[in-house]
Design a protein around this motif. Structure first.
Motif, PDB file in Angstrom:
ATOM      1  N   PHE A  36      24.020  14.426  50.560  1.00  0.00           N
ATOM      2  CA  PHE A  36      24.688  15.557  51.216  1.00  0.00           C
ATOM      3  C   PHE A  36      25.805  16.118  50.357  1.00  0.00           C
ATOM      4  CE2 PHE A  36      28.176  17.199  53.803  1.00  0.00           C
ATOM      5  CZ  PHE A  36      27.526  18.229  54.472  1.00  0.00           C
ATOM      6  N   ARG A  37      26.685  15.260  49.855  1.00  0.00           N
ATOM      7  CA  ARG A  37      27.846  15.739  49.096  1.00  0.00           C
ATOM      8  C   ARG A  37      27.443  16.426  47.805  1.00  0.00           C
ATOM      9  NH1 ARG A  37      32.805  15.394  49.507  1.00  0.00           N
ATOM     10  NH2 ARG A  37      33.266  14.848  47.362  1.00  0.00           N
ATOM     11  N   LEU A  38      26.393  15.971  47.165  1.00  0.00           N
ATOM     12  CA  LEU A  38      25.988  16.540  45.890  1.00  0.00           C
ATOM     13  C   LEU A  38      25.061  17.745  46.040  1.00  0.00           C
ATOM     14  CD1 LEU A  38      25.453  13.286  43.815  1.00  0.00           C
ATOM     15  CD2 LEU A  38      27.461  14.779  43.895  1.00  0.00           C
ATOM     16  N   SER A  39      24.475  17.903  47.204  1.00  0.00           N
ATOM     17  CA  SER A  39      23.552  19.013  47.430  1.00  0.00           C
ATOM     18  C   SER A  39      24.304  20.340  47.483  1.00  0.00           C
ATOM     19  CB  SER A  39      22.811  18.806  48.754  1.00  0.00           C
ATOM     20  OG  SER A  39      21.964  19.912  49.010  1.00  0.00           O
ATOM     21  N   GLU A  40      23.655  21.380  47.050  1.00  0.00           N
ATOM     22  CA  GLU A  40      24.212  22.728  47.192  1.00  0.00           C
ATOM     23  C   GLU A  40      23.527  23.484  48.320  1.00  0.00           C
ATOM     24  OE1 GLU A  40      24.513  24.820  43.499  1.00  0.00           O
ATOM     25  OE2 GLU A  40      25.674  23.217  42.576  1.00  0.00           O
ATOM     26  N   LEU A  41      22.539  22.848  48.974  1.00  0.00           N
ATOM     27  CA  LEU A  41      21.881  23.482  50.115  1.00  0.00           C
ATOM     28  C   LEU A  41      22.888  23.670  51.243  1.00  0.00           C
ATOM     29  CD1 LEU A  41      18.543  21.468  50.240  1.00  0.00           C
ATOM     30  CD2 LEU A  41      18.844  23.843  49.496  1.00  0.00           C
ATOM     31  N   PRO A  42      22.751  24.736  52.025  1.00  0.00           N
ATOM     32  CA  PRO A  42      23.691  24.928  53.130  1.00  0.00           C
ATOM     33  C   PRO A  42      23.560  23.818  54.171  1.00  0.00           C
ATOM     34  CG  PRO A  42      22.066  26.714  53.033  1.00  0.00           C
ATOM     35  CD  PRO A  42      21.767  25.790  51.915  1.00  0.00           C
ATOM     36  N   PRO A  43      24.691  23.302  54.646  1.00  0.00           N
ATOM     37  CA  PRO A  43      24.644  22.281  55.702  1.00  0.00           C
ATOM     38  C   PRO A  43      24.050  22.851  56.987  1.00  0.00           C
ATOM     39  CG  PRO A  43      26.848  22.465  54.759  1.00  0.00           C
ATOM     40  CD  PRO A  43      26.049  23.612  54.236  1.00  0.00           C
ATOM     41  N   LEU A  44      23.579  21.966  57.849  1.00  0.00           N
ATOM     42  CA  LEU A  44      23.011  22.410  59.122  1.00  0.00           C
ATOM     43  C   LEU A  44      24.069  22.976  60.059  1.00  0.00           C
ATOM     44  CD1 LEU A  44      20.375  19.611  59.725  1.00  0.00           C
ATOM     45  CD2 LEU A  44      19.957  22.001  59.133  1.00  0.00           C
ATOM     46  N   MET A  45      25.311  22.535  59.939  1.00  0.00           N
ATOM     47  CA  MET A  45      26.402  23.077  60.750  1.00  0.00           C
ATOM     48  C   MET A  45      27.427  23.697  59.799  1.00  0.00           C
ATOM     49  SD  MET A  45      26.837  20.308  63.810  1.00  0.00           S
ATOM     50  CE  MET A  45      27.711  21.469  64.814  1.00  0.00           C
ATOM     51  N   GLY A  47      30.680  24.177  59.742  1.00  0.00           N
ATOM     52  CA  GLY A  47      31.907  23.445  59.442  1.00  0.00           C
ATOM     53  C   GLY A  47      31.705  22.300  58.463  1.00  0.00           C
ATOM     54  N   TRP A  48      30.478  21.834  58.327  1.00  0.00           N
ATOM     55  CA  TRP A  48      30.195  20.746  57.393  1.00  0.00           C
ATOM     56  C   TRP A  48      30.348  21.183  55.941  1.00  0.00           C
ATOM     57  CZ3 TRP A  48      25.149  18.504  59.938  1.00  0.00           C
ATOM     58  CH2 TRP A  48      25.490  17.816  61.101  1.00  0.00           C
ATOM     59  N   TRP A  49      30.410  22.491  55.675  1.00  0.00           N
ATOM     60  CA  TRP A  49      30.713  22.932  54.307  1.00  0.00           C
ATOM     61  C   TRP A  49      32.010  22.290  53.834  1.00  0.00           C
ATOM     62  CZ3 TRP A  49      27.794  25.069  50.736  1.00  0.00           C
ATOM     63  CH2 TRP A  49      26.765  25.937  51.072  1.00  0.00           C
ATOM     64  N   LEU A  50      32.954  22.077  54.744  1.00  0.00           N
ATOM     65  CA  LEU A  50      34.258  21.526  54.378  1.00  0.00           C
ATOM     66  C   LEU A  50      34.171  20.071  53.900  1.00  0.00           C
ATOM     67  CD1 LEU A  50      36.394  23.035  57.284  1.00  0.00           C
ATOM     68  CD2 LEU A  50      36.048  23.952  54.966  1.00  0.00           C
ATOM     69  N   LEU A  51      33.040  19.426  54.107  1.00  0.00           N
ATOM     70  CA  LEU A  51      32.830  18.072  53.623  1.00  0.00           C
ATOM     71  C   LEU A  51      32.339  18.050  52.181  1.00  0.00           C
ATOM     72  CD1 LEU A  51      31.049  16.579  56.759  1.00  0.00           C
ATOM     73  CD2 LEU A  51      33.357  16.028  55.943  1.00  0.00           C
ATOM     74  N   ARG A  52      31.980  19.195  51.680  1.00  0.00           N
ATOM     75  CA  ARG A  52      31.452  19.296  50.317  1.00  0.00           C
ATOM     76  C   ARG A  52      32.600  19.335  49.312  1.00  0.00           C
ATOM     77  NH1 ARG A  52      26.165  21.582  50.568  1.00  0.00           N
ATOM     78  NH2 ARG A  52      24.989  20.210  51.914  1.00  0.00           N
ATOM     79  N   PRO A  53      32.320  19.017  48.044  1.00  0.00           N
ATOM     80  CA  PRO A  53      33.369  19.053  47.013  1.00  0.00           C
ATOM     81  C   PRO A  53      33.985  20.445  46.885  1.00  0.00           C
ATOM     82  CG  PRO A  53      31.385  17.967  46.193  1.00  0.00           C
ATOM     83  CD  PRO A  53      31.032  18.571  47.517  1.00  0.00           C
ATOM     84  N   ALA A  54      35.261  20.479  46.546  1.00  0.00           N
ATOM     85  CA  ALA A  54      35.976  21.756  46.399  1.00  0.00           C
ATOM     86  C   ALA A  54      35.327  22.660  45.367  1.00  0.00           C
ATOM     87  CB  ALA A  54      37.434  21.487  46.031  1.00  0.00           C
ATOM     88  N   ALA A  55      34.601  22.090  44.416  1.00  0.00           N
ATOM     89  CA  ALA A  55      33.942  22.900  43.387  1.00  0.00           C
ATOM     90  C   ALA A  55      32.906  23.858  43.982  1.00  0.00           C
ATOM     91  CB  ALA A  55      33.278  21.993  42.355  1.00  0.00           C
ATOM     92  N   GLN A  56      32.445  23.596  45.194  1.00  0.00           N
ATOM     93  CA  GLN A  56      31.469  24.486  45.821  1.00  0.00           C
ATOM     94  C   GLN A  56      32.127  25.697  46.483  1.00  0.00           C
ATOM     95  OE1 GLN A  56      28.454  22.654  48.242  1.00  0.00           O
ATOM     96  NE2 GLN A  56      27.953  21.144  46.684  1.00  0.00           N
ATOM     97  N   ILE A  57      33.439  25.690  46.600  1.00  0.00           N
ATOM     98  CA  ILE A  57      34.146  26.829  47.203  1.00  0.00           C
ATOM     99  C   ILE A  57      34.099  27.998  46.235  1.00  0.00           C
ATOM    100  CG2 ILE A  57      36.370  27.688  48.030  1.00  0.00           C
ATOM    101  CD1 ILE A  57      37.063  24.768  48.767  1.00  0.00           C
TER     102      ILE A  57
END
Length: 150
Positions: A36-45, A47-57
């Motif tokens: 999940f953390r390494l994936s660039e696919l959109p999360p199912l929810m 708000g879960w984008w916020l769990l991804r690394p800051a580099a994806q912002i």
């Protein structure tokens, strides 16, 4: 804001690619493991984008208008023919209203038979997932390599 509530701000994310990859739900759910953390696919929810690394912002904004302007710019780039059902300016105004109410905004669509394009602006702190800390270093509650002491 030390000792206080974090100020509402907005993070932008995007993903475009083969829409068939969206079926990889294990990469779209925050489960154990790095998938999940390494994936660039959109999360199912959203708000879960916020769990991804800051580099994806892709951007951070203090105002709903600035965030909606980014959405409109990115959407126009990925959807040059526009949307026949909802003109871009009406879509942008609606996004400003939603963001002002701390709601996440998603503009996503199929742009060909297999290509998916999605643009996401996520309110932070997130009212649906209030326990997820801000992923941007230096923000209240955010992970940071260096925090001021005292």
């Amino acid at each position: 804001m030390p000792g206080g509530e974090a100020q509402l701000h907005f993070h932008g994310y995007e993903w475009a690619g083969d829409g068939r990859l969206l079926a990889k739900e294990s990469e779209r759910r925050p489960v154990e493991g790095a998938g999940f953390r390494l994936s660039e696919l959109p999360p199912l929810m959203t708000g879960w984008w916020l769990l991804r690394p800051a580099a994806q912002i892709r951007g951070t904004w203090e105002t709903p208008t600035a965030a909606a302007d980014w959405l409109a710019e990115r959407y126009a780039e990925h959807t040059p023919a526009g949307d026949p059902w909802l003109p871009l300016e009406a879509r942008r105004r609606r996004a400003v209203d939603q963001l002002a109410n701390a709601s996440d905004v998603v503009w996503a669509r199929w742009v060909s038979d297999v290509r998916w394009s999605g643009h996401y602006v996520i309110a932070c702190p997130n009212r649906t997932h209030p326990n997820i800390p801000c992923p941007a270093p230096g923000r209240d509650g955010a992970p940071s390599a260096r925090r001021p002491s005292g």
